[in-house]
Design an enzyme around this catalytic site. Structure first.
Site, mmCIF file in Angstrom:
data_model
loop_
_atom_site.group_PDB
_atom_site.id
_atom_site.type_symbol
_atom_site.label_atom_id
_atom_site.label_comp_id
_atom_site.label_asym_id
_atom_site.label_seq_id
_atom_site.Cartn_x
_atom_site.Cartn_y
_atom_site.Cartn_z
ATOM 1 N N HIS A 141 49.065 24.698 17.449
ATOM 2 C CA HIS A 141 49.155 25.068 16.031
ATOM 3 C C HIS A 141 47.745 25.043 15.436
ATOM 4 O O HIS A 141 47.017 24.090 15.650
ATOM 5 C CB HIS A 141 50.050 24.050 15.316
ATOM 6 C CG HIS A 141 50.400 24.422 13.919
ATOM 7 N ND1 HIS A 141 49.523 24.285 12.870
ATOM 8 C CD2 HIS A 141 51.524 24.948 13.394
ATOM 9 C CE1 HIS A 141 50.110 24.694 11.760
ATOM 10 N NE2 HIS A 141 51.322 25.109 12.043
ATOM 11 N N CYS A 169 50.276 30.589 13.302
ATOM 12 C CA CYS A 169 50.694 30.170 11.963
ATOM 13 C C CYS A 169 49.906 30.982 10.934
ATOM 14 O O CYS A 169 48.746 30.659 10.627
ATOM 15 C CB CYS A 169 50.492 28.671 11.748
ATOM 16 S SG CYS A 169 50.970 28.200 10.061
ATOM 17 N N HIS A 216 54.719 31.260 13.065
ATOM 18 C CA HIS A 216 55.112 30.657 11.780
ATOM 19 C C HIS A 216 54.799 31.671 10.700
ATOM 20 O O HIS A 216 53.644 32.062 10.523
ATOM 21 C CB HIS A 216 54.285 29.399 11.477
ATOM 22 C CG HIS A 216 54.691 28.196 12.261
ATOM 23 N ND1 HIS A 216 54.072 26.968 12.096
ATOM 24 C CD2 HIS A 216 55.646 28.008 13.189
ATOM 25 C CE1 HIS A 216 54.652 26.082 12.906
ATOM 26 N NE2 HIS A 216 55.597 26.684 13.579
ATOM 27 N N ASP A 259 58.196 29.357 7.486
ATOM 28 C CA ASP A 259 57.626 28.043 7.280
ATOM 29 C C ASP A 259 57.491 27.832 5.781
ATOM 30 O O ASP A 259 57.234 28.787 5.042
ATOM 31 C CB ASP A 259 56.250 28.036 7.966
ATOM 32 C CG ASP A 259 55.751 26.645 8.256
ATOM 33 O OD1 ASP A 259 56.505 25.693 8.046
ATOM 34 O OD2 ASP A 259 54.607 26.529 8.709
ATOM 35 N N HIS A 260 57.685 26.632 5.338
ATOM 36 C CA HIS A 260 57.467 26.232 3.946
ATOM 37 C C HIS A 260 58.098 27.195 2.947
ATOM 38 O O HIS A 260 57.573 28.279 2.692
ATOM 39 C CB HIS A 260 55.969 26.142 3.608
ATOM 40 C CG HIS A 260 55.236 25.194 4.494
ATOM 41 N ND1 HIS A 260 53.904 24.935 4.340
ATOM 42 C CD2 HIS A 260 55.644 24.453 5.546
ATOM 43 C CE1 HIS A 260 53.525 24.064 5.258
ATOM 44 N NE2 HIS A 260 54.575 23.763 6.008
ATOM 45 N N TYR A 318 60.011 21.961 3.231
ATOM 46 C CA TYR A 318 61.173 22.234 4.085
ATOM 47 C C TYR A 318 62.469 22.241 3.270
ATOM 48 O O TYR A 318 63.443 21.587 3.614
ATOM 49 C CB TYR A 318 61.190 21.243 5.260
ATOM 50 C CG TYR A 318 60.045 21.535 6.207
ATOM 51 C CD1 TYR A 318 60.207 22.452 7.240
ATOM 52 C CD2 TYR A 318 58.793 20.958 6.041
ATOM 53 C CE1 TYR A 318 59.154 22.772 8.081
ATOM 54 C CE2 TYR A 318 57.729 21.273 6.872
ATOM 55 C CZ TYR A 318 57.926 22.176 7.891
ATOM 56 O OH TYR A 318 56.882 22.510 8.725
HETATM 57 C C1 DNO Z 1 53.537 21.768 8.529
HETATM 58 C C2 DNO Z 1 53.513 22.219 9.911
HETATM 59 C C3 DNO Z 1 52.662 21.378 10.823
HETATM 60 C C4 DNO Z 1 52.987 21.676 12.255
HETATM 61 C C5 DNO Z 1 52.439 20.760 13.271
HETATM 62 C C6 DNO Z 1 52.615 21.291 14.673
HETATM 63 O O1 DNO Z 1 54.438 22.072 7.856
HETATM 64 O O2 DNO Z 1 53.225 23.570 10.011
HETATM 65 O O3 DNO Z 1 52.876 20.071 10.555
HETATM 66 O O4 DNO Z 1 54.336 21.583 12.409
HETATM 67 O O5 DNO Z 1 51.135 20.601 13.069
HETATM 68 O O6 DNO Z 1 52.195 20.330 15.582
#
Ligand code: DNO
Length: 395
Positions: free
Chosen positions: A240, A278, A305, A348-349, A365
């Protein structure tokens, strides 16, 4: 691409039956109760896998199998910890869970200073305020020599903040940066830690003398050691990127943009050594053009992501809507759908909206906010598939 969702295990208030209703196909999760560095037993992996499958879903991605700090800073205990990591990987491979997301960020994972930055419509997003973070570094952690990492203008803003910040705001900043954002994601920090600042400073100390090159070498060592197991079990490791993608608190960060990613993929040139693309983390670095990076690294991307950030003129960044911001997710989806339509992605988020807050979901989340973003990305995906079937996309 395969629609996945990060689920925090059986204790997650967002349940698998709820996720089934949103159209999710695969689950992204981890054995969250096992302390960092310990082996993930075969039975525990199998149990969770079966539980997921009993809800008509599959365990698509592990996020994360955490890399212990000693592996990152490279102390003698690392060899035993890497052996444990290899056993966990083999156990995952035996159970058929073959995509593993991890990160190599020292001490602190993602960084935000505000969990509820309000939009005019009543929803809220995560936010990074560079003055508050500088304040956290210089005045709360009181890191030696921290001031030299900031410009005169940044230090002036910090002094102005020092005059107005209340004790409660200081406590909230500590809780946000150290506890709330890290607690449920990163085994280093836990809710309920009595003195989070002291614990955090102890972790920072471990990196005295570790510069960028040392950290890179430690990553290379780790990857080279685990590749044979990944080859044997056909496991794809996907790192990541750093969030935000820059050096922080005097700690090196080594997955920040094109040059870093190219370095890491070449340093261990094996298809099992790949990337979690990401878009959100990468978009919070002004030096990154996210679609360009997607084009360059699509062939070594194993997990995506989807989220997006906007950088404000004062250097702060905000999590933008999934159809907005520097992530350019429509273009990113076009690139990945063409390159590898079976790639898993997760939104994500999400924003906090409707009664997300009352339900007490983890920061970023949310349920409704992520579900809203998933619907947006689903629409983009359907459009892109249609474009591809009609040969409308040019290279
Ligand atoms: C935050 C995430 C990170 C990710 C980790 C992967 O929301 O994108 O915390 O999950 O870093 O190891």
């Amino acid at each position: 691409m395969e629609k996945t969702w990060r689920w925090f295990g059986k204790k997650d208030k967002i349940t698998l039956p709820m996720l089934r209703q949103t159209g999710v196909e695969g689950i992204v999760t981890a054995l969250h109760d096992i302390p960092n560095g310990e082996i993930w037993p075969l039975e525990a992996i199998n149990d969770l896998k079966q539980y997921i499958e009993s809800h008509g879903l599959k365990w698509s991605v592990v996020e994360s199998l955490p890399v212990s700090e000693a592996i990152k800073y490279g102390s003698p205990e690392r060899d035993q910890l890497i052996e444990n990591y290899k056993v966990s990987l083999a156990n995952l491979g035996k159970c058929g869970v073959k995509t593993v997301c991890y990160n190599f960020m020292p001490v602190i994972d993602w960084i935000r200073t505000d969990l509820e930055h309000k939009w005019a419509d009543g929803t809220s997003s995560l936010y990074y305020d560079s003055t508050k973070f500088a304040y956290f570094d210089c005045k709360i952690l009181k890191r030696e020599g921290a001031e030299k990492d900031y410009t005169v203008e940044e230090l002036e803003k910090l002094s102005a903040l020092d005059k107005t910040i209340t004790e409660a705001e200081k406590e909230q900043l500590i809780d946000t940066v150290i506890v709330k954002t890290q607690g449920f994601i990163n085994g280093n920090m836990k809710e309920g830690d009595r003195n989070p600042v002291a614990g955090f400073n102890r972790l920072l100390k471990l990196y005295d003398g570790i510069n960028r090159n040392r950290l890179r070498e430690n990553l290379r060592y780790f990857l080279a050691s685990i590749m044979p197991v990944c080859g044997e079990w056909n496991i794809n490791m996907c790192i990541h990127p750093d969030d935000p993608p820059r050096q922080v608190l005097g700690l090196p960060r080594i997955v920040t943009g094109e040059e870093d990613i190219a370095w890491l993929l070449n340093a261990v040139d094996n298809p099992h050594n790949g990337l979690t693309f990401c878009a959100g983390s990468l978009s919070s670095g002004i030096h990154n053009n996210v679609p360009d990076l997607a084009k360059k690294f699509a062939g070594r991307t194993h997990f995506v992501h989807l989220r997006s950030a906007d950088i404000l003129p004062n250097g702060n960044f905000i999590e933008a809507g999934h159809l907005e911001g520097r992530g350019h997710l429509i273009e990113v989806v076009r690139i990945f759908e063409k390159e590898n339509p079976s790639l898993p992605f997760r939104v994500d988020h999400g924003r906090l909206m409707l009664d997300d807050k009352d339900k007490g979901y983890n920061p970023g989340y949310s349920f409704y906010g992520r579900m809203f973003a998933l619907a947006q990305m689903d629409g983009v995906m359907a459009t892109v598939k249609d474009e591809i079937s009609k040969n409308l996309i040019q290279n």
